[in-house]
Design an enzyme around this catalytic site. Structure first.
Site, mmCIF file in Angstrom:
data_model
loop_
_atom_site.group_PDB
_atom_site.id
_atom_site.type_symbol
_atom_site.label_atom_id
_atom_site.label_comp_id
_atom_site.label_asym_id
_atom_site.label_seq_id
_atom_site.Cartn_x
_atom_site.Cartn_y
_atom_site.Cartn_z
ATOM 1 N N SER A 1 38.098 -12.023 5.654
ATOM 2 C CA SER A 1 38.469 -11.438 6.945
ATOM 3 C C SER A 1 39.280 -12.302 7.880
ATOM 4 O O SER A 1 39.835 -11.790 8.842
ATOM 5 C CB SER A 1 37.224 -10.969 7.682
ATOM 6 O OG SER A 1 36.969 -9.658 7.303
ATOM 7 N N SER B 1 38.900 -8.091 8.460
ATOM 8 C CA SER B 1 38.421 -7.469 9.673
ATOM 9 C C SER B 1 38.828 -8.192 10.951
ATOM 10 O O SER B 1 38.922 -7.570 12.006
ATOM 11 C CB SER B 1 36.903 -7.348 9.626
ATOM 12 O OG SER B 1 36.297 -8.632 9.574
ATOM 13 N N LYS C 1 36.491 -13.050 18.296
ATOM 14 C CA LYS C 1 36.203 -11.797 17.583
ATOM 15 C C LYS C 1 34.971 -11.125 18.192
ATOM 16 O O LYS C 1 33.975 -11.798 18.492
ATOM 17 C CB LYS C 1 35.958 -12.104 16.109
ATOM 18 C CG LYS C 1 35.783 -10.886 15.220
ATOM 19 C CD LYS C 1 35.664 -11.304 13.760
ATOM 20 C CE LYS C 1 35.559 -10.135 12.803
ATOM 21 N NZ LYS C 1 35.520 -10.553 11.399
HETATM 22 N N1 GLN Z 1 37.346 -6.786 3.378
HETATM 23 C C1 GLN Z 1 36.094 -7.384 3.018
HETATM 24 C C2 GLN Z 1 34.989 -6.406 3.175
HETATM 25 O O1 GLN Z 1 35.239 -5.365 3.677
HETATM 26 C C3 GLN Z 1 35.850 -8.634 3.793
HETATM 27 C C4 GLN Z 1 35.301 -8.435 5.152
HETATM 28 C C5 GLN Z 1 35.000 -9.712 5.883
HETATM 29 O O2 GLN Z 1 35.364 -10.801 5.433
HETATM 30 N N2 GLN Z 1 34.296 -9.575 6.979
HETATM 31 O O3 GLN Z 1 33.871 -6.649 2.833
#
Ligand code: GLN
Length: 470
Positions: free
Chosen positions: A179, A155, A80
């Site tokens: 994410s 994400s 990532k």
């Molecule tokens: N969708 C969640 C957020 O926007 C989780 C994001 C993540 O786990 N990095 O905060």
């Protein structure tokens, strides 16, 4: 060139073949690179490939010759774009770090490279991991390999889609509020998040420091487990890391007691519930005990999570100011430079979170929002501790919906935040969780189920997933 069947390949199978000399590390890596070449233009899982692949291939092959190869030697993985790899562009899918080359490698990268893993490239993410669709990436959305009119999720959508589309055998993401698990659910692969502190956060750009965990995704639980075991363990650069012997005393069971918070699960879409209920049946048939329970505090976790996450994001992003690294916009004085750099460099979602975060932390409001959320976070831990006295796992769908169509969530942050209803609990409490593929809707879209366990019971989650043939 040997043709390698990538669709069902596992790390174990690849390792056996490499060891037996059925194919070389070069051939394995080239097979995956050929997939990147043919599908990445459409899917947009990888932002770019790394420049040291050839070197790493030789090192890995040498480990087989020397007899020092382990199960992960020569295994192609995705990384990532928020996890630093020395000398390589690691830009968090943000304009503010567009050409930024990491000056050191994250602990997880060092540990995996030491056993011969080959990171192929940097994978797309929502900017600084903020989002659930990759539509907040400055470099375009990652499409869902199952249906390219839909998002891969986020994400860590790039890492997940890379695995789902056979562009690598496993990949690393980060999971702050779901994410790794949410895109895994959308794309039909497996995603695992350990107990907070299982894996070092050193070198993973912080989003919410008290929530973040570097996490593996793969097609199979055994593969995610191999990666997690190499990554986890104490690290002198991350004082929140748990001691390396944390996992030794834990025992897996034959049959597990599982609780379903029914009224919360009821809020899912009908197609998700249909696939989920079949999975519940499968668990029962496998001899596990399932009970429906009420855990009212789970209804409030989304609010707790977002108040705290905004606060942590607003302080963690303060470092991107044009003075240290990354984009620098010229201005008339220091303040003007800050404003112009951050105004130009950050996308809308990051700006929204910084503003909301400073608001919930501001004098006069901190007590009402930030401190209240902190109290509720403690309350959540107390209630979960009680639950885990009676049950091994809490089961929910991973997400209340299937992968949305591209464009549907863009500009609708509230609806997007609601997709995190089931996943944020694990991060807010710091407990481990897994998302397993459970099947597809009649329309052919993957649905994942999530199991959460008590603190430090990470291995039990991987155990049940393996027992279920995941
Ligand atoms: N969708 C969640 C957020 O926007 C989780 C994001 C993540 O786990 N990095 O905060």
């Amino acid at each position: 060139m040997t043709s390698i069947e990538l669709k069902t390949l596992s790390i174990k199978k690849a390792h056996d073949a490499l060891k037996a000399g059925e194919y070389t590390v070069r051939e394995l890596v080239d097979a995956y690179l050929a997939e990147v070449e043919s599908s990445n233009g459409d899917i947009n899982a990888f932002l770019h490939l790394f420049t040291d692949i050839d070197e790493r291939v030789e090192l890995a092959q040498q480990m087989f010759t020397d007899g020092t190869a382990t199960e992960l030697t020569g295994i192609p993985m995705g990384l990532k774009a928020i996890i630093a790899k020395k000398g390589q562009v690691t830009n968090a899918s943000s304009k503010i770090l567009e050409n930024y080359k990491a000056t050191y490698s994250a602990t997880v990268v060092e540990r995996l490279e030491a056993v011969g893993v080959i990171f192929l490239g940097s994978t797309n993410t929502d900017e600084f991991a903020m989002g659930g669709t990759t539509e907040n990436s400055a470099f375009g959305v990652t499409k869902n390999p199952t249906d390219t009119s839909r998002v891969a999720g986020g994400s860590s959508g790039g890492s997940i889609a890379a695995v789902a589309a056979n562009m690598c055998l496993a990949a690393l993401g980060t999971d702050t509020g779901g994410s790794i698990r949410e895109p895994a659910s959308f794309c039909g692969v497996l995603g695992f998040k350990g107990t907070y502190g299982a894996v070092s956060r050193y070198g993973a750009y912080p989003m919410g420091s008290s929530f973040d965990q570097v996490s593996p995704t793969a097609k199979y639980a055994a593969d995610a487990e191999l990666v997690q075991r190499v990554m986890r363990g104490a690290d002198e650069y991350d004082m929140t890391c748990l001691p390396s012997n944390t996992w030794e005393s834990k025992v897996n069971k034959d049959k597990y007691n599982i609780a379903i918070p029914s009224s919360l699960v009821d809020g899912s879409s009908d197609e998700v519930k249909e696939v989920f209920n079949k999975f519940v049946q499968e668990l029962k048939e496998a001899g596990h005990t399932i009970e429906e329970v009420e855990i009212p505090i789970l209804d409030t976790v989304l609010a707790i999570y977002y108040v705290l996450i905004f606060a942590e994001v607003s302080s963690n992003t303060a470092r991107y100011d044009g003075m240290r690294y990354g984009l620098k916009a010229e201005g008339s004085d220091l303040w003007d430079e800050y404003k112009k750099t951050r105004g130009k460099g950050f996308g809308d979602e990051v700006k929204r979170r910084i503003m909301l975060g400073t608001y919930v932390l501001s004098a006069g409001y901190a007590g009402k929002y930030y401190e209240k959320a902190l109290d509720l976070r403690e309350q959540l831990k107390v209630e979960l501790k009680e639950m885990f006295k009676q049950y091994d796992f809490i089961l929910t769908p991973t997400a209340p919906v299937v992968a949305p169509k591209i464009g549907v969530m863009a500009g609708d942050p509230l609806t997007e935040y609601l997709m995190d209803i089931f996943t944020v609990t694990a991060n807010t409490a710091g407990i481990p969780a897994i998302s397993m593929p459970t099947g597809n809707t009649p329309g052919g879209l993957p649905v994942g189920a999530q199991l959460m366990a008590a603190w430090e019971n990470d291995d039990a989650l991987l155990d049940i997933a393996k027992k279920l043939g995941k």
